[in-house]
Design a protein around this motif. Structure first.
Motif, PDB file in Angstrom:
ATOM      1  N   GLN A 120     -66.351 -54.606 -23.800  1.00  0.00           N
ATOM      2  CA  GLN A 120     -66.678 -55.717 -24.692  1.00  0.00           C
ATOM      3  C   GLN A 120     -65.451 -56.557 -25.016  1.00  0.00           C
ATOM      4  O   GLN A 120     -65.517 -57.789 -25.011  1.00  0.00           O
ATOM      5  N   SER A 121     -64.319 -55.916 -25.267  1.00  0.00           N
ATOM      6  CA  SER A 121     -63.106 -56.677 -25.596  1.00  0.00           C
ATOM      7  C   SER A 121     -62.607 -57.459 -24.388  1.00  0.00           C
ATOM      8  O   SER A 121     -62.158 -58.603 -24.523  1.00  0.00           O
ATOM      9  N   GLU A 122     -62.696 -56.877 -23.182  1.00  0.00           N
ATOM     10  CA  GLU A 122     -62.273 -57.584 -21.975  1.00  0.00           C
ATOM     11  C   GLU A 122     -63.204 -58.762 -21.673  1.00  0.00           C
ATOM     12  O   GLU A 122     -62.750 -59.819 -21.232  1.00  0.00           O
ATOM     13  N   MET A 123     -64.482 -58.573 -21.907  1.00  0.00           N
ATOM     14  CA  MET A 123     -65.429 -59.674 -21.682  1.00  0.00           C
ATOM     15  C   MET A 123     -65.167 -60.802 -22.683  1.00  0.00           C
ATOM     16  O   MET A 123     -65.190 -61.983 -22.315  1.00  0.00           O
ATOM     17  N   GLU A 124     -64.885 -60.446 -23.916  1.00  0.00           N
ATOM     18  CA  GLU A 124     -64.574 -61.453 -24.937  1.00  0.00           C
ATOM     19  C   GLU A 124     -63.286 -62.195 -24.567  1.00  0.00           C
ATOM     20  O   GLU A 124     -63.204 -63.418 -24.680  1.00  0.00           O
ATOM     21  N   GLU A 137     -72.969 -66.315 -19.102  1.00  0.00           N
ATOM     22  CA  GLU A 137     -72.829 -65.154 -18.235  1.00  0.00           C
ATOM     23  C   GLU A 137     -71.471 -65.176 -17.546  1.00  0.00           C
ATOM     24  O   GLU A 137     -70.998 -66.217 -17.099  1.00  0.00           O
ATOM     25  N   ILE A 138     -70.872 -64.017 -17.459  1.00  0.00           N
ATOM     26  CA  ILE A 138     -69.595 -63.873 -16.763  1.00  0.00           C
ATOM     27  C   ILE A 138     -69.897 -63.674 -15.284  1.00  0.00           C
ATOM     28  O   ILE A 138     -70.781 -62.893 -14.933  1.00  0.00           O
ATOM     29  N   PRO A 139     -69.177 -64.376 -14.395  1.00  0.00           N
ATOM     30  CA  PRO A 139     -69.441 -64.233 -12.955  1.00  0.00           C
ATOM     31  C   PRO A 139     -69.319 -62.777 -12.493  1.00  0.00           C
ATOM     32  O   PRO A 139     -68.527 -62.002 -13.031  1.00  0.00           O
ATOM     33  N   LEU A 140     -70.086 -62.434 -11.482  1.00  0.00           N
ATOM     34  CA  LEU A 140     -70.152 -61.068 -10.965  1.00  0.00           C
ATOM     35  C   LEU A 140     -68.782 -60.564 -10.517  1.00  0.00           C
ATOM     36  O   LEU A 140     -68.410 -59.420 -10.788  1.00  0.00           O
ATOM     37  N   GLU A 141     -68.016 -61.412  -9.835  1.00  0.00           N
ATOM     38  CA  GLU A 141     -66.689 -60.987  -9.362  1.00  0.00           C
ATOM     39  C   GLU A 141     -65.768 -60.649 -10.539  1.00  0.00           C
ATOM     40  O   GLU A 141     -64.998 -59.690 -10.481  1.00  0.00           O
ATOM     41  N   ALA A 142     -65.837 -61.449 -11.599  1.00  0.00           N
ATOM     42  CA  ALA A 142     -65.006 -61.180 -12.779  1.00  0.00           C
ATOM     43  C   ALA A 142     -65.442 -59.879 -13.449  1.00  0.00           C
ATOM     44  O   ALA A 142     -64.603 -59.089 -13.899  1.00  0.00           O
ATOM     45  N   MET A 143     -66.757 -59.636 -13.488  1.00  0.00           N
ATOM     46  CA  MET A 143     -67.256 -58.395 -14.079  1.00  0.00           C
ATOM     47  C   MET A 143     -66.805 -57.186 -13.261  1.00  0.00           C
ATOM     48  O   MET A 143     -66.463 -56.144 -13.823  1.00  0.00           O
ATOM     49  N   LYS A 144     -66.780 -57.326 -11.937  1.00  0.00           N
ATOM     50  CA  LYS A 144     -66.312 -56.229 -11.085  1.00  0.00           C
ATOM     51  C   LYS A 144     -64.849 -55.918 -11.386  1.00  0.00           C
ATOM     52  O   LYS A 144     -64.459 -54.757 -11.466  1.00  0.00           O
ATOM     53  N   LYS A 145     -64.029 -56.973 -11.543  1.00  0.00           N
ATOM     54  CA  LYS A 145     -62.606 -56.773 -11.850  1.00  0.00           C
ATOM     55  C   LYS A 145     -62.436 -56.073 -13.196  1.00  0.00           C
ATOM     56  O   LYS A 145     -61.615 -55.165 -13.334  1.00  0.00           O
ATOM     57  N   ILE A 146     -63.212 -56.507 -14.201  1.00  0.00           N
ATOM     58  CA  ILE A 146     -63.141 -55.883 -15.526  1.00  0.00           C
ATOM     59  C   ILE A 146     -63.542 -54.415 -15.423  1.00  0.00           C
ATOM     60  O   ILE A 146     -62.890 -53.540 -15.976  1.00  0.00           O
TER      61      ILE A 146
END
Length: 169
Positions: A120-124, A137-146
């Motif tokens: 949650q903190s990284e997404m924020e 929505e956060i892009p899929l590639e960014a979510m994979k990196k997180i």
């Protein structure tokens, strides 16, 4: 550091719960209408597990998508059917015994909580850096990196072996 942030945020969450609990006890103690704590804290009417399951079914279905199947969601129908069969009522009836020692459950919940707070903190942080709104929505590639960040707290892995749940009873 991230560990201190996780610890302080979980401590602050626990502190909020404790304060809320104390407030409810004091209100209940001073009240002429003595009710138990649960009846004061829970919404009216108290939701059942089945009503919560049904209400949140779209979110549950979305959360069950495997990361490699996010784009086309080829297993949508199979997953929907599985979620229909594996309802909270069926899972509750499948429980034959409860754990004698709840320590492993507590440790599991702590692992989940630490990882959830980190994600949650990284997404924020990502949303702030990219000027995104909370609903964007956060892009899929960014979510994979997180999700694959080496600083991230470990994932919880479960191994289910045998029993009535895996047998479909």
């Amino acid at each position: 550091s991230a560990a201190e942030t996780d610890s302080s945020s979980s401590n602050s969450f626990q502190q909020q719960l404790l304060e809320s609990y104390k407030k409810q006890i004091n209100q209940n103690h001073n009240s002429k209408n003595k009710q138990d704590l649960c009846s004061n804290l829970l919404p009216k009417p108290t939701p059942t597990t089945l009503s919560l399951w049904s209400h949140h079914m779209p979110n549950i279905l979305n959360a069950t998508k495997h990361w490699s199947d996010r784009e086309s969601f080829q297993f949508h129908d199979f997953t929907a059917l599985l979620l229909h069969f594996v309802s909270p009522d069926r899972l509750q009836r499948s429980v034959k015994t409860l754990p004698l020692d709840w320590t492993p459950v507590e440790r599991s919940l702590n692992v989940i909580q630490r990882r959830l707070h980190f994600l949650q903190s990284e997404m924020e942080r990502y949303r702030q850096m990219n000027q995104l709104q909370p609903k964007d929505e956060i892009p899929l590639e960014a979510m994979k990196k997180i999700n694959e960040d080496p600083k991230a707290p470990r994932k919880l892995n479960l191994l289910i072996m045998g029993g009535s749940v895996t047998m479909g009873v």
